[in-house]
Enzyme design. Structure first.
Site, PDB file in Angstrom:
ATOM      1  NE  ARG A 206      41.928  58.182  52.543  1.00 51.75           N
ATOM      2  CZ  ARG A 206      40.887  58.772  51.986  1.00 51.75           C
ATOM      3  NH1 ARG A 206      39.913  58.051  51.455  1.00 51.75           N
ATOM      4  NH2 ARG A 206      40.810  60.095  51.953  1.00 51.75           N
ATOM      5  CD  GLU A 235      42.071  52.052  46.241  1.00 52.12           C
ATOM      6  OE1 GLU A 235      41.822  53.107  45.646  1.00 52.12           O
ATOM      7  OE2 GLU A 235      41.322  51.574  47.108  1.00 52.12           O
ATOM      8  CG  HIS A 267      38.412  54.335  45.311  1.00 51.20           C
ATOM      9  ND1 HIS A 267      39.628  54.349  45.958  1.00 51.20           N
ATOM     10  CD2 HIS A 267      37.769  55.448  45.740  1.00 51.20           C
ATOM     11  CE1 HIS A 267      39.722  55.419  46.727  1.00 51.20           C
ATOM     12  NE2 HIS A 267      38.592  56.099  46.609  1.00 51.20           N
TER      13      HIS A 267
END
Length: 305
Positions: A206, A235, A267
């Site tokens: 995370r 993000e 990601h």
């Protein structure tokens, strides 16, 4: 059921359509994030399908409820972007993907570790310019080094096994220690504060777990020898979109990218065929359960104070 899928990319369409082939739900895809400015698009849809970057606060949930939506299906594990208490208040059920291939994220973490250690990103750029000099590319053997795993769930344990295969000494930290982790022949450490100067930090979990400003200072001082991240605390306004022709206003992120010993991926750690197929099939299965009035296997609810 009529389902509105937000933040939909081509791969979302392909895999969700495949997972939905037998169920036959009516799916409409929207490229935009679900947020206050776009929630009207979901009017009259039975369910919305979202990602961890959609912004589903109380105002959005109230609008969804007024429009007839009764299910919020996250095609992700994380759910911190959904106000669960508001969802309960407005009568919406929330489901998520509890688990998918732990190998996808663990293997990506290994890839980032190897790349930042052996300067693969810099070597790649050099050789494309016909520069085959080795200056500045020296790394170190992973064999015999100590690797600290923060979070020893399924992904952490897979990563630990891989690191043991490299001949590393593995230690772990978790608020809830797991016997399965210790069964690997590794141990838990009570403190990670004595990390060696020049250590490498990898984050595929995370974004909020790493204080980016603190990481920048650690990189400047040499306390961190390198940083490789697949997630970033801000993000939502960056990842999963092409910003190559725009100016990114996030000065902290831009400063991070200026370091030669930093690697950022957008990601993508979860992004394997196996993992994404499981994510989409689990999402459709949850929608099937809701449509049939069954117990929701992957429902998440607000914690009771």
């Amino acid at each position: 059921m009529n389902i509105a899928v937000f933040n939909a990319k081509r791969y979302d369409r392909d895999y969700l359509d495949e997972a939905n082939a037998a169920a036959g739900h009516r799916i409409t895809y929207f490229d935009v994030l679900l947020e206050r400015e776009t929630v009207s698009l979901a009017h009259a849809y039975d369910a919305v399908c979202i990602t961890v970057n959609d912004k589903v606060d109380a105002e959005v949930l109230e609008a969804l409820s007024r429009g007839g939506t009764r299910l919020v299906a996250l095609r992700s594990t994380g759910f911190n972007n959904v106000d669960l208490q508001a969802a309960a208040r407005f009568g919406l059920k929330v489901v998520r993907v509890v688990t998918y291939s732990p190998y996808s994220v663990a293997e990506h973490a290994v890839a980032l570790l190897l790349a930042i250690n052996r300067k693969i990103h810099r070597a790649y750029n050099r050789t494309r310019d016909s520069n085959f000099a080795l200056d500045g590319l020296m790394g170190f053997d992973l064999h015999g080094k100590t690797v600290a795993v923060v979070g020893t769930g399924k992904i952490g344990r897979v990563f630990a096994r891989i690191m043991l295969g490299f001949g590393c000494e593995v230690i772990g930290y978790d608020k809830y220690p797991a016997a399965e982790f210790e069964a690997l022949g590794v141990r838990y450490a009570h403190t990670l504060s004595r990390v060696k100067r020049g250590a490498l930090l990898v984050n595929t979990s995370r974004g909020g777990l790493v204080d980016t400003r603190a990481a920048i200072e650690a990189l400047k001082s040499g306390q961190l020898g390198g940083l490789a991240i697949d997630v970033y605390e801000q993000e939502a306004d960056l990842f999963f979109r092409d910003l190559s022709s725009t100016i990114i206003p996030d000065d902290v992120f831009q400063r991070l990218l200026s370091f030669p010993n930093v690697i950022v991926t957008g990601h993508q750690a979860f992004f394997t065929r196996e993992a994404f197929s499981t994510i989409c099939q689990t999402t459709i299965n949850s929608i099937n359960e809701f449509a049939a009035g069954q117990l929701l296997s992957n429902e998440i609810k607000a914690e009771v104070p």
